[in-house]
Design a protein around this motif. Structure first.
Motif, PDB file in Angstrom:
ATOM      1  N   GLU A  15      19.563 -10.521  31.324  1.00  0.00           N
ATOM      2  CA  GLU A  15      19.412 -11.841  31.946  1.00  0.00           C
ATOM      3  C   GLU A  15      19.315 -11.717  33.473  1.00  0.00           C
ATOM      4  O   GLU A  15      19.972 -12.454  34.206  1.00  0.00           O
ATOM      5  CB  GLU A  15      20.566 -12.765  31.568  1.00  0.00           C
ATOM      6  N   ARG A  16      18.563 -10.755  33.939  1.00  0.00           N
ATOM      7  CA  ARG A  16      18.329 -10.514  35.369  1.00  0.00           C
ATOM      8  C   ARG A  16      19.598 -10.115  36.124  1.00  0.00           C
ATOM      9  O   ARG A  16      19.675 -10.257  37.328  1.00  0.00           O
ATOM     10  CB  ARG A  16      17.670 -11.728  36.027  1.00  0.00           C
ATOM     11  N   ARG A  17      20.597  -9.649  35.424  1.00  0.00           N
ATOM     12  CA  ARG A  17      21.828  -9.179  36.063  1.00  0.00           C
ATOM     13  C   ARG A  17      22.016  -7.704  35.759  1.00  0.00           C
ATOM     14  O   ARG A  17      21.827  -7.269  34.625  1.00  0.00           O
ATOM     15  CB  ARG A  17      23.033  -9.942  35.559  1.00  0.00           C
ATOM     16  N   LYS A  18      22.408  -6.972  36.781  1.00  0.00           N
ATOM     17  CA  LYS A  18      22.682  -5.561  36.584  1.00  0.00           C
ATOM     18  C   LYS A  18      24.050  -5.410  35.933  1.00  0.00           C
ATOM     19  O   LYS A  18      25.051  -5.936  36.424  1.00  0.00           O
ATOM     20  CB  LYS A  18      22.663  -4.811  37.920  1.00  0.00           C
ATOM     21  N   LEU A  31      31.534  -2.992  28.645  1.00  0.00           N
ATOM     22  CA  LEU A  31      30.521  -3.582  29.508  1.00  0.00           C
ATOM     23  C   LEU A  31      31.189  -4.246  30.697  1.00  0.00           C
ATOM     24  O   LEU A  31      32.244  -4.856  30.565  1.00  0.00           O
ATOM     25  CB  LEU A  31      29.717  -4.617  28.717  1.00  0.00           C
ATOM     26  N   ARG A  32      30.556  -4.105  31.865  1.00  0.00           N
ATOM     27  CA  ARG A  32      31.003  -4.838  33.049  1.00  0.00           C
ATOM     28  C   ARG A  32      29.777  -5.231  33.863  1.00  0.00           C
ATOM     29  O   ARG A  32      28.714  -4.635  33.754  1.00  0.00           O
ATOM     30  CB  ARG A  32      31.971  -4.021  33.893  1.00  0.00           C
ATOM     31  N   VAL A  33      29.954  -6.251  34.676  1.00  0.00           N
ATOM     32  CA  VAL A  33      28.897  -6.719  35.570  1.00  0.00           C
ATOM     33  C   VAL A  33      29.529  -6.873  36.938  1.00  0.00           C
ATOM     34  O   VAL A  33      30.661  -7.349  37.059  1.00  0.00           O
ATOM     35  CB  VAL A  33      28.259  -8.034  35.067  1.00  0.00           C
ATOM     36  N   THR A  34      28.839  -6.455  37.967  1.00  0.00           N
ATOM     37  CA  THR A  34      29.433  -6.483  39.304  1.00  0.00           C
ATOM     38  C   THR A  34      28.886  -7.597  40.184  1.00  0.00           C
ATOM     39  O   THR A  34      29.312  -7.751  41.307  1.00  0.00           O
ATOM     40  CB  THR A  34      29.211  -5.136  40.017  1.00  0.00           C
ATOM     41  N   SER A  35      27.969  -8.406  39.654  1.00  0.00           N
ATOM     42  CA  SER A  35      27.353  -9.428  40.496  1.00  0.00           C
ATOM     43  C   SER A  35      28.053 -10.779  40.448  1.00  0.00           C
ATOM     44  O   SER A  35      27.651 -11.694  41.144  1.00  0.00           O
ATOM     45  CB  SER A  35      25.879  -9.592  40.121  1.00  0.00           C
ATOM     46  N   PHE A  36      29.080 -10.925  39.617  1.00  0.00           N
ATOM     47  CA  PHE A  36      29.825 -12.184  39.596  1.00  0.00           C
ATOM     48  C   PHE A  36      30.897 -12.161  40.671  1.00  0.00           C
ATOM     49  O   PHE A  36      31.326 -11.111  41.125  1.00  0.00           O
ATOM     50  CB  PHE A  36      30.479 -12.419  38.233  1.00  0.00           C
ATOM     51  N   TRP A  37      31.348 -13.334  41.042  1.00  0.00           N
ATOM     52  CA  TRP A  37      32.391 -13.473  42.045  1.00  0.00           C
ATOM     53  C   TRP A  37      33.620 -14.041  41.377  1.00  0.00           C
ATOM     54  O   TRP A  37      33.470 -14.888  40.511  1.00  0.00           O
ATOM     55  CB  TRP A  37      31.902 -14.408  43.156  1.00  0.00           C
ATOM     56  N   PRO A  38      34.818 -13.681  41.682  1.00  0.00           N
ATOM     57  CA  PRO A  38      35.192 -12.632  42.630  1.00  0.00           C
ATOM     58  C   PRO A  38      34.987 -11.243  42.025  1.00  0.00           C
ATOM     59  O   PRO A  38      35.115 -11.050  40.817  1.00  0.00           O
ATOM     60  CB  PRO A  38      36.661 -12.893  42.901  1.00  0.00           C
ATOM     61  N   LYS A  39      34.666 -10.304  42.870  1.00  0.00           N
ATOM     62  CA  LYS A  39      34.341  -8.945  42.429  1.00  0.00           C
ATOM     63  C   LYS A  39      35.467  -8.337  41.595  1.00  0.00           C
ATOM     64  O   LYS A  39      35.218  -7.665  40.612  1.00  0.00           O
ATOM     65  CB  LYS A  39      34.053  -8.035  43.623  1.00  0.00           C
ATOM     66  N   GLU A  40      36.718  -8.580  41.984  1.00  0.00           N
ATOM     67  CA  GLU A  40      37.852  -7.981  41.262  1.00  0.00           C
ATOM     68  C   GLU A  40      37.851  -8.391  39.797  1.00  0.00           C
ATOM     69  O   GLU A  40      38.142  -7.599  38.917  1.00  0.00           O
ATOM     70  CB  GLU A  40      39.191  -8.384  41.887  1.00  0.00           C
ATOM     71  N   THR A  98      34.545 -13.987  33.932  1.00  0.00           N
ATOM     72  CA  THR A  98      35.586 -13.597  34.882  1.00  0.00           C
ATOM     73  C   THR A  98      36.908 -14.310  34.653  1.00  0.00           C
ATOM     74  O   THR A  98      37.943 -13.841  35.106  1.00  0.00           O
ATOM     75  CB  THR A  98      35.148 -13.880  36.331  1.00  0.00           C
ATOM     76  N   GLY A  99      36.865 -15.482  34.001  1.00  0.00           N
ATOM     77  CA  GLY A  99      38.077 -16.265  33.811  1.00  0.00           C
ATOM     78  C   GLY A  99      38.457 -17.092  35.025  1.00  0.00           C
ATOM     79  O   GLY A  99      39.469 -17.780  35.024  1.00  0.00           O
TER      80      GLY A  99
END
Length: 124
Positions: A15-18, A31-40, A98-99
């Motif tokens: 979905e266009r996300r790395k 699986l993880r995605v790093t483009s959501f906020w907050p990064k932590e 992210t919750g």
């Protein structure tokens, strides 16, 4: 906690996300995605999943716009948690990956059985 040193990590686009897929020696997938906020919160590994397809399906389900009824929009408006950003209606909701609370676009659904089906399919 996932020991990254044991994972074979692949990077791909969903979905266009790395996203990063971590494959454990026993075949389980994380699986993880790093483009959501907050990064932590975004960088936490999700899983384990039985295979890559299950991981990808969970990610896609959790990142679809939430289904919202008119009653929920009304309640959110009274709390100051609904509005429009650049012409797009948005609502404050818990991000399903992210919750964390976030302002997000949504899909309007009727209060009928469609709402129940949406919940059963993992859409809140």
């Amino acid at each position: 906690m996932v020991d990254e040193s044991l994972l074979q990590i692949e990077t791909c686009l969903l979905e266009r996300r790395k996203v990063h897929l971590g494959i454990a020696p026993d075949g389980r997938v994380y699986l993880r995605v790093t483009s959501f906020w907050p990064k932590e919160a975004a960088q936490h590994w999700h899983g384990p999943y039985s295979d890559r397809k299950e991981a990808e399906m969970d990610f896609l389900a959790r990142t679809q716009p939430p289904c919202v009824t008119r009653a929920e929009i009304s309640d959110a408006s009274r709390r100051g948690e609904h509005g429009t950003v650049d012409g797009v209606p948005m609502i404050v909701m818990k991000h399903r990956w992210t919750g964390q609370l976030t302002l997000t676009p949504y899909r309007l659904v009727e209060d009928t059985g469609v709402r129940q089906v949406a919940r059963q399919n993992g859409h809140n």
